[in-house]
Design an enzyme around this catalytic site. Structure first.
Site, PDB file in Angstrom:
ATOM      1  N   ASP A 340       0.864  -1.166   0.000  1.00 32.56           N
ATOM      2  CA  ASP A 340       0.000   0.000   0.000  1.00 32.56           C
ATOM      3  C   ASP A 340       0.912   1.230   0.000  1.00 32.56           C
ATOM      4  O   ASP A 340       2.100   1.124   0.298  1.00 32.56           O
ATOM      5  CB  ASP A 340      -0.879  -0.030   1.248  1.00 32.56           C
ATOM      6  CG  ASP A 340      -1.896   1.095   1.264  1.00 32.56           C
ATOM      7  OD1 ASP A 340      -2.313   1.532   0.190  1.00 32.56           O
ATOM      8  OD2 ASP A 340      -2.249   1.534   2.370  1.00 32.56           O
ATOM      9  N   ASP A 532      -1.890  -1.406   6.007  1.00 30.48           N
ATOM     10  CA  ASP A 532      -2.204  -0.985   7.367  1.00 30.48           C
ATOM     11  C   ASP A 532      -3.215  -1.902   8.036  1.00 30.48           C
ATOM     12  O   ASP A 532      -3.756  -1.559   9.079  1.00 30.48           O
ATOM     13  CB  ASP A 532      -2.689   0.467   7.385  1.00 30.48           C
ATOM     14  CG  ASP A 532      -3.910   0.681   6.490  1.00 30.48           C
ATOM     15  OD1 ASP A 532      -4.354   1.822   6.376  1.00 30.48           O
ATOM     16  OD2 ASP A 532      -4.409  -0.306   5.921  1.00 30.48           O
ATOM     17  N   ASP A 536      -7.158  -2.864   4.268  1.00 28.20           N
ATOM     18  CA  ASP A 536      -6.659  -3.798   3.257  1.00 28.20           C
ATOM     19  C   ASP A 536      -6.905  -5.254   3.641  1.00 28.20           C
ATOM     20  O   ASP A 536      -6.243  -6.154   3.120  1.00 28.20           O
ATOM     21  CB  ASP A 536      -5.162  -3.568   3.035  1.00 28.20           C
ATOM     22  CG  ASP A 536      -4.884  -2.173   2.499  1.00 28.20           C
ATOM     23  OD1 ASP A 536      -5.532  -1.779   1.519  1.00 28.20           O
ATOM     24  OD2 ASP A 536      -4.030  -1.476   3.070  1.00 28.20           O
TER      25      ASP A 536
END
Length: 638
Positions: A340, A532, A536
């Protein structure tokens, strides 16, 4: 087999406790060894052989002193019709040695086997203690402020919203918020990094941190058992029970291997009678006993879990928490790391980079926008408010604030209509703005006052200091890097160029991230996803290894991820891979060493070249070498 070896068996003369070991606790084994050497000295050193009854009696006492635990476990397992285990194997071999008059060898086998088990259990327990001690730094008492007085109590007696006092040099006992002024803390117990971390009033403080410079007051937000440190400790302890594929393979192997060697030992004893002309039962029975002793798989079933304990402990010291030894193996096979952007490669903290005013001063544009954004919880709005300063917003008349989803905010500030948001908001209200704004890569907040463009504010997220190093090292390992983000494509591509990431995709919703990861999996890639944790979650579940950044920021992160990087450093991804590879390499070194020596000595024993003494020395020696090799993991400086 493995569970018995690692947990249930009392095959060591004395139990190893968390407080440590005492040589005196092993007095039966030590006395047995002394008796053995005394008898050997009499028999071989002075050419004196005691009368048969006395010799047998002394050896029998030494045998029971050194092997009573092994005999007990063999008996217990036999009652459960379990004859194919190391305890029954050693019992048969040593009792057989007594049956043919090889008393000293029978005692030596059981004594040195017990010594090997002593060292094995000692190493395993030390590894477990080191892992626990690494994280179990919770104080036994805490100073709590009650009715303007300070009282010292156990942390379990402190409730939520109570205020505790932490003096310089003391460890924080409970999670909370700093209510006093600025204070610095050592966070090594949680993050693996010992550099000071300065906290401001209102910031989160976690159990295990050490106050460095001034008396701090902390308002408790979690009970003792719910603190981040408690959850992390539970996670690491649970990790030792989640076995890797290698461990599971060795467990299954031992269950098949042991009955096979029993059958081969029986064959070594009886089959030669069919074709050897001068067959002597005692000779071939002795060879079968040698065969049984050397075949004991204890070096494998103990040293291998110890190796994985070492890997988990080493990772913990580096601020990386594996939820099971199986994920150490997974990280060795990863060939794609998907990340990410926000909070993983960037700090996730937006900062105002540039203010461009049109018709207003920079100060007027900032304060007007901040006044409107003060009614928003969006990170971009909070960044503008923080940059401006809340104290500057006093006196503003704010009303009719409306959030327009996906566009921005609309409201009345000091009687004037103000719009603040993206360019879509301007288009929605037919407000003209400089077209050059569309070409700006970073996030832009466009502001209009009384339906007229009044300027824009550029917001950017800062790339983490060690993110470039992390990408370089991943590339050097031949690992493909991919970045997925919900941010706009132009921003994502800019960050990817700065870091050297192979592929980057922006404007993704959670389902879009899943599609990208699934496409990689369909290509046969082994994937580690770093994010995180909470937002996700679908991708974390899909990846072979889900790695969470910001383990201290979210309970859900700790609970859902396979691996937690506590200090948010992307470079720890590479460290996790290297720890996994080191662990697997040493584990397979032990497997190859043990099996090679066993095959050689088994052949020598069956051929009558190796005796019981050589068999037990080879068996214990291999086990000790494997243990020492496994312990190397804990001492590594990766």
């Amino acid at each position: 087999m493995e569970n018995d070896t690692m947990h249930a068996k009392p095959s060591v003369p004395a139990k190893v406790t968390d407080e440590g070991e005492s040589w005196f606790a092993h007095w039966p084994l030590l006395l047995a060894i002394a008796m053995l050497f005394a008898m050997l000295t009499l028999e071989y050193g002075y050419d004196y052989i005691p009368a048969f009854p006395y010799s047998l009696a002394v050896y029998a006492i030494a045998y029971l002193l050194s092997g009573y635990n092994v005999l007990y476990m063999a008996w217990q397992k036999a009652l459960r019709v379990d004859f194919f285990n190391e305890f029954f194997l050693m019992s048969v071999a040593t009792i057989g040695a007594f049956a043919i008059g090889s008393y000293s060898e029978g005692v030596a086998v059981i004594a040195f086997y017990s010594i090997g088990e002593w060292f094995q259990d000692s190493a395993v327990n030390r590894a477990k203690r080191s892992i626990k001690a690494l994280l179990d730094v919770r104080p036994e008492e805490v100073t709590v402020i009650r009715s303007s007085n300070t009282v010292t109590v156990h942390p379990t007696e402190v409730g939520i919203d109570e205020v505790i006092q932490v003096k310089p040099g003391e460890k924080v006992a409970l999670d909370g918020e700093l209510v006093s002024g600025k204070a610095s803390f050592n966070t090594a117990a949680l993050t693996g990094e010992s550099k000071p971390d300065t906290k401001e009033k209102g910031e989160k403080i976690y159990a295990g941190m050490i106050n460095l410079n001034t008396v701090a007051e902390v308002r408790v937000t979690s009970l003792f058992q719910d603190s981040k440190l408690s959850k992390i400790l539970e996670m690491v302890q649970d990790a030792t029970s989640r076995k890797s594929q290698t461990q599971l393979f060795i467990s299954r192997f031992a269950k098949v291997y042991t009955p096979i060697v029993f059958a081969l030992a029986l064959a070594v004893c009886l089959v030669p009678s069919l074709f050897v002309e001068e067959y002597i039962f005692r000779v071939w029975f002795y060879r079968a006993l040698v065969f049984l002793v050397i075949s004991c798989p204890c070096a494998l079933v103990v040293s291998i879990p110890l190796g994985y304990f070492g890997g988990i402990g080493l990772a913990s010291r580096k601020g990386i928490l594996f939820k099971g030894s199986n994920f150490l193996d997974v990280m060795t096979a990863v060939n794609v790391v998907v990340m990410d952007k926000t909070g993983t490669l960037t700090e996730g903290i937006f900062k105002v980079q540039e203010v461009v005013a049109d018709g207003l001063s920079d100060e007027e544009l900032l304060t007007t926008t901040a006044a409107l954004e003060s009614h928003s919880t969006h990170p971009i709005g909070l960044a503008i408010v923080e940059h401006t300063g809340k104290e500057k917003l006093n006196g503003f008349a704010i009303s009719n604030v409306e959030e327009i989803s996906g566009h921005g905010l609309k409201g009345t500030i000091n009687g004037k209509q103000v719009l603040a948001g993206n360019t879509k908001l301007m288009k929605k209200f037919n407000i003209e703005y400089p077209q050059a704004i569309d070409a700006i890569v970073y996030t832009i907040v466009v502001v209009a006052v009384e339906n007229k463009y009044s300027g824009h504010i550029m917001i950017a997220d800062k790339i983490k200091e060690d993110a470039p190093q992390a990408i370089r090292e991943l590339n050097s390992l031949g690992i493909q890097t991919v970045m997925l983000s919900g941010d706009k494509q132009a921003v994502v591509e800019q960050v990817a160029r700065e870091l050297g990431i192979d592929n980057a995709y922006g404007d993704l919703l959670p389902e879009g991230k899943v599609e990208k990861v699934q496409a990689l999996k369909d290509q046969g890639k082994r994937i580690a996803f770093v994010g995180d944790g909470v937002n996700d979650a679908p991708v974390v579940a899909l990846a072979d290894a889900g790695i969470a950044m910001g383990g201290l920021g979210s309970d859900a992160t700790i609970e859902t991820a396979d691996i937690v990087i506590q200090n948010d450093q992307p470079s720890k991804i590479v460290t996790a891979i290297r720890v996994g590879k080191l662990t697997k390499r040493i584990v397979w070194q032990n497997i190859i060493l043990a099996m090679t020596v066993k095959i050689i000595v088994l052949a020598l024993g069956a051929g009558g070249i190796a005796n019981l003494w050589e068999a037990v020395i080879a068996d214990v020696g291999v086990a000790l070498l494997a243990i020492l090799n496994a312990v190397r993991i804990q001492k590594s400086n990766i």
